[in-house]
Write a protein that holds these residues in place. Structure first.
Motif, short mmCIF file in Angstrom:
data_model
loop_
_atom_site.label_atom_id
_atom_site.label_comp_id
_atom_site.label_asym_id
_atom_site.label_seq_id
_atom_site.Cartn_x
_atom_site.Cartn_y
_atom_site.Cartn_z
N SER A 104 11.12 15.51 -10.77
CA SER A 104 10.53 15.36 -9.43
C SER A 104 9.12 15.96 -9.39
CB SER A 104 11.40 16.05 -8.39
OG SER A 104 12.67 15.46 -8.35
N ALA A 105 8.93 17.11 -10.01
CA ALA A 105 7.61 17.73 -10.04
C ALA A 105 6.61 16.87 -10.81
CB ALA A 105 7.69 19.12 -10.65
N ALA A 106 7.06 16.27 -11.90
CA ALA A 106 6.18 15.39 -12.68
C ALA A 106 5.78 14.16 -11.88
CB ALA A 106 6.87 14.99 -13.99
N MET A 107 6.72 13.60 -11.15
CA MET A 107 6.41 12.43 -10.31
C MET A 107 5.43 12.80 -9.21
SD MET A 107 10.06 10.44 -10.01
CE MET A 107 9.42 9.41 -8.72
N ALA A 108 5.64 13.94 -8.57
CA ALA A 108 4.74 14.37 -7.50
C ALA A 108 3.35 14.65 -8.06
CB ALA A 108 5.30 15.63 -6.83
N SER A 109 3.27 15.27 -9.22
CA SER A 109 1.97 15.56 -9.85
C SER A 109 1.23 14.27 -10.17
CB SER A 109 2.16 16.36 -11.13
OG SER A 109 2.71 17.61 -10.84
N HIS A 110 1.95 13.29 -10.67
CA HIS A 110 1.33 11.99 -10.98
C HIS A 110 0.81 11.33 -9.72
CE1 HIS A 110 0.61 8.24 -13.07
NE2 HIS A 110 1.32 7.62 -12.15
N PHE A 111 1.60 11.36 -8.65
CA PHE A 111 1.19 10.77 -7.39
C PHE A 111 -0.08 11.43 -6.86
CE2 PHE A 111 1.23 11.25 -2.75
CZ PHE A 111 1.06 9.92 -2.37
N TYR A 112 -0.11 12.75 -6.85
CA TYR A 112 -1.28 13.46 -6.32
C TYR A 112 -2.50 13.33 -7.23
CZ TYR A 112 1.48 15.23 -2.51
OH TYR A 112 2.26 15.31 -1.39
N ALA A 113 -2.28 13.17 -8.54
CA ALA A 113 -3.41 12.94 -9.45
C ALA A 113 -4.04 11.58 -9.17
CB ALA A 113 -2.95 13.02 -10.90
N GLU A 114 -3.21 10.57 -8.92
CA GLU A 114 -3.74 9.25 -8.56
C GLU A 114 -4.49 9.32 -7.23
OE1 GLU A 114 -0.68 6.33 -8.58
OE2 GLU A 114 -0.66 6.18 -10.77
N ARG A 115 -3.95 10.05 -6.30
CA ARG A 115 -4.58 10.19 -4.98
C ARG A 115 -5.94 10.89 -5.13
NH1 ARG A 115 -5.94 8.67 -0.36
NH2 ARG A 115 -6.06 10.23 1.25
N HIS A 116 -5.99 11.93 -5.96
CA HIS A 116 -7.24 12.65 -6.18
C HIS A 116 -8.28 11.73 -6.80
CE1 HIS A 116 -10.00 15.29 -8.42
NE2 HIS A 116 -9.90 16.04 -7.34
N GLU A 117 -7.86 10.91 -7.76
CA GLU A 117 -8.79 9.98 -8.41
C GLU A 117 -9.35 8.98 -7.40
OE1 GLU A 117 -8.87 6.74 -12.05
OE2 GLU A 117 -7.16 8.07 -11.83
N TYR A 118 -8.47 8.46 -6.53
CA TYR A 118 -8.92 7.52 -5.50
C TYR A 118 -9.95 8.18 -4.57
CZ TYR A 118 -8.92 4.96 -1.14
OH TYR A 118 -9.31 4.31 0.00
N LEU A 119 -9.66 9.38 -4.12
CA LEU A 119 -10.59 10.08 -3.23
C LEU A 119 -11.91 10.37 -3.93
CD1 LEU A 119 -8.22 12.60 -1.42
CD2 LEU A 119 -9.31 10.58 -0.45
N GLN A 120 -11.84 10.75 -5.18
CA GLN A 120 -13.06 11.04 -5.94
C GLN A 120 -13.94 9.80 -6.04
OE1 GLN A 120 -12.29 12.23 -9.99
NE2 GLN A 120 -14.26 13.25 -10.16
N LEU A 121 -13.35 8.65 -6.33
CA LEU A 121 -14.11 7.40 -6.40
C LEU A 121 -14.71 7.05 -5.05
CD1 LEU A 121 -11.77 5.25 -8.67
CD2 LEU A 121 -14.00 6.19 -9.27
N SER A 122 -13.93 7.22 -4.01
CA SER A 122 -14.40 6.90 -2.67
C SER A 122 -15.57 7.79 -2.25
CB SER A 122 -13.23 7.05 -1.67
OG SER A 122 -13.66 6.85 -0.37
N TYR A 123 -15.46 9.08 -2.51
CA TYR A 123 -16.53 10.01 -2.15
C TYR A 123 -17.80 9.75 -2.97
CZ TYR A 123 -12.82 12.67 0.18
OH TYR A 123 -11.80 13.06 0.98
N ARG A 124 -17.62 9.43 -4.25
CA ARG A 124 -18.79 9.13 -5.07
C ARG A 124 -19.50 7.88 -4.57
NH1 ARG A 124 -17.02 10.20 -11.34
NH2 ARG A 124 -17.06 12.46 -11.21
N ALA A 125 -18.74 6.86 -4.19
CA ALA A 125 -19.34 5.63 -3.68
C ALA A 125 -20.12 5.91 -2.39
CB ALA A 125 -18.26 4.57 -3.44
#
Length: 118
Positions: free
Chosen positions: A39-60
């Motif tokens: 469960s912790a691994a799944m949550a970490s993966h989800f939040y890592a994807e979310r962080h990547e999306y936000l990072q791309l959005s903020y950079r744009a």
């Protein structure tokens, strides 16, 4: 979702610790750490994807604002300043609208009216 699963698994672990003669519940304590780690691994993966999306959005958004600043050459003209400010506000507004769309999709998030004229 993971919090609810963790709560249920903790409860089952507690029950099986009280009475290991309860059939399959007697095997549950050994699997609790495995399920928790998964469960912790799944949550970490989800939040890592979310962080990547936000990072791309903020950079744009940052690149758009930088381009607006680079094109803003006539700083003495009040019309040019107003246009620059309006363009910056529109760029930031687009980013905020994407946030609002995400928040409105979240059913647990209370929706409040931020319009002062309403």
């Amino acid at each position: 979702m993971f919090a609810i699963a963790g709560f249920i698994l903790s409860g089952l672990s507690g029950l099986s610790g009280i009475s290991p003669q309860w059939g399959w519940l007697g095997l549950m304590p050994g699997w609790i750490p495995v399920i928790g780690a998964f469960s912790a691994a799944m949550a970490s993966h989800f939040y890592a994807e979310r962080h990547e999306y936000l990072q791309l959005s903020y950079r744009a958004t940052g690149r758009r604002l930088t381009r607006l600043l680079e094109r803003f050459t006539n700083r003495e003209d009040s019309t040019s300043r107003r246009t620059f400010i309006t363009n910056c506000e529109n760029t930031i507004s687009i980013e905020n609208q994407s946030w609002m769309a995400e928040l409105l999709e979240d059913k647990d998030m209370p929706v409040t009216d931020t319009d002062p004229n309403a």
